[in-house]
Design an enzyme around this catalytic site. Structure first.
Site, PDB file in Angstrom:
ATOM      1  N   HIS A 258      26.188 -22.894  11.399  1.00 22.43           N
ATOM      2  CA  HIS A 258      25.420 -23.710  12.357  1.00 22.43           C
ATOM      3  C   HIS A 258      25.683 -25.192  12.111  1.00 22.43           C
ATOM      4  CE1 HIS A 258      22.766 -20.034  11.959  1.00 22.43           C
ATOM      5  NE2 HIS A 258      22.942 -20.082  13.266  1.00 22.43           N
TER       6      HIS A 258
ATOM      7  N   GLN B 159      16.513 -11.133  23.844  1.00 23.22           N
ATOM      8  CA  GLN B 159      17.852 -10.645  23.529  1.00 23.22           C
ATOM      9  C   GLN B 159      17.865  -9.591  22.420  1.00 23.22           C
ATOM     10  OE1 GLN B 159      19.026 -14.807  22.410  1.00 23.22           O
ATOM     11  NE2 GLN B 159      20.265 -13.800  20.860  1.00 23.22           N
TER      12      GLN B 159
HETATM   13  O1  PAF Z   1      23.770 -17.363  19.047  1.00 22.29           O
HETATM   14  C1  PAF Z   1      22.528 -17.414  18.953  1.00 22.29           C
HETATM   15  O2  PAF Z   1      21.969 -17.746  17.908  1.00 22.29           O
HETATM   16  C2  PAF Z   1      21.680 -17.040  20.159  1.00 22.29           C
HETATM   17  O3  PAF Z   1      22.232 -15.984  20.869  1.00 22.29           O
HETATM   18  C3  PAF Z   1      21.393 -18.228  21.086  1.00 22.29           C
HETATM   19  C4  PAF Z   1      22.665 -18.772  21.713  1.00 22.29           C
HETATM   20  C5  PAF Z   1      20.697 -19.339  20.307  1.00 22.29           C
HETATM   21  C6  PAF Z   1      20.467 -17.788  22.227  1.00 22.29           C
HETATM   22  O4  PAF Z   1      19.255 -17.323  21.744  1.00 22.29           O
END
Ligand code: PAF
Length: 288
Positions: free
Chosen positions: A38, A62
């Protein structure tokens, strides 16, 4: 000098803080539990933008009903410390009631054929959930640039297609996967692995390496080489080895030549890991 980023917890705070930004704005979207992968996104954003906004939100939309939403690692204080080192200006960390004030949204983004392959078949509804929250954050932050990791190759393809197909006014920038010294791709889910599982998980990056080495022998040879490595690690449960088109996430044909992505997914214990590498396929040999 490290400065702790400003923190916005709701839409009004976010809007007030964004109103003081005058230059090019970048967004890095995350679910927290931040690691070097990140931070590489944040540093890349820092290079190209005047203001870097990081969103931290574990998006319920998700996750499938049997996935790790409840136990997904959350540590906002630790994330803020890391983001100060990487140079984020503003962190938007809303709760679910802020993002979805009416509960589950009635209208969502549909990922189309991308939803029907690889992660899409194993995680029904996942990409619709990702794209819905990504579009919401693009609206709320209004960035010029949005940074996504190549580690989640199918997500990156889905976001690029949404931006293109729905004319979303943002430039998507892809950032290469960050790996540990032994090759394991960094993931927030690596914390679930025992030392022995971590060793077994190396089969994923080794498989990609083998596939890459076979790229001049054709698409079939790439798949065969990668699969052979994964078959040699019986403790992991393979979900797929796929060679896909970087524009659509669909499998490429046997005689395909050109840019592709070799993607693998497997369960190591109860932890699901994915990894991939871009490659250029030439030659036409191989059997699968
Ligand atoms: O890649 C992620 O951490 C997630 O899929 C995102 C893009 C933050 C969407 O919740």
């Amino acid at each position: 000098m490290e400065t702790t980023p400003a923190l916005a917890r709701d839409r009004d705070e976010l809007a007030a803080m964004l109103s003081s930004f005058t230059g090019r704005r970048a967004v890095v979207m995350t679910m927290g539990a931040l690691h070097e992968g990140h931070l590489a996104l944040v540093r890349a954003a820092r290079e190209l933008a005047d203001h870097v906004v990081v969103t931290i939100f574990v998006n319920p939309l998700q996750f499938g009903p049997h996935e790790d939403f409840a136990r997904y690692p959350r540590d906002l204080d630790a994330d803020l410390v890391l983001l100060a080192t990487a140079g984020a200006d503003l962190v938007f960390a809303p709760g679910p009631n802020v993002v979805y004030p009416d509960g589950d949204p009635m209208v969502r983004v549909v990922a189309g054929p991308i939803e029907t392959v690889l992660e899409g078949t194993i995680r029904p509804g996942h990409f619709s959930g990702v794209l819905t929250v990504v579009l919401k954050f693009l609206h709320l932050v209004s960035p010029d640039l949005a940074f996504f990791g190549q580690k989640d190759a199918q997500q990156l393809i889905a976001v690029r297609r949404m931006v293109r197909d729905l004319d979303v006014p943002v430039e998507v920038v892809a950032v290469p996967t960050v790996r540990d010294a032994d090759g394991l791709a960094l993931s927030s889910r690596n914390v679930y692995l025992t030392p022995e599982q971590r060793r077994q998980a190396l089969a994923l990056s080794k498989a990609l390496h083998a596939g890459l080495a076979a790229a001049s022998d054709g698409a079939g040879a790439v798949r065969t080489a990668a699969r052979a490595v994964l078959d040699g690690e019986p403790e992991i449960a393979l979900d797929y080895v796929a060679l896909i088109d970087p524009g659509s996430a669909q499998e490429v044909a046997r005689g395909y030549r050109g840019d592709a992505i070799l993607a693998v997914a497997a369960r190591v214990g109860t932890t699901r890991l994915i990894d991939n590498t871009p490659l250029v396929v030439s030659g036409s040999g191989g059997t699968s």
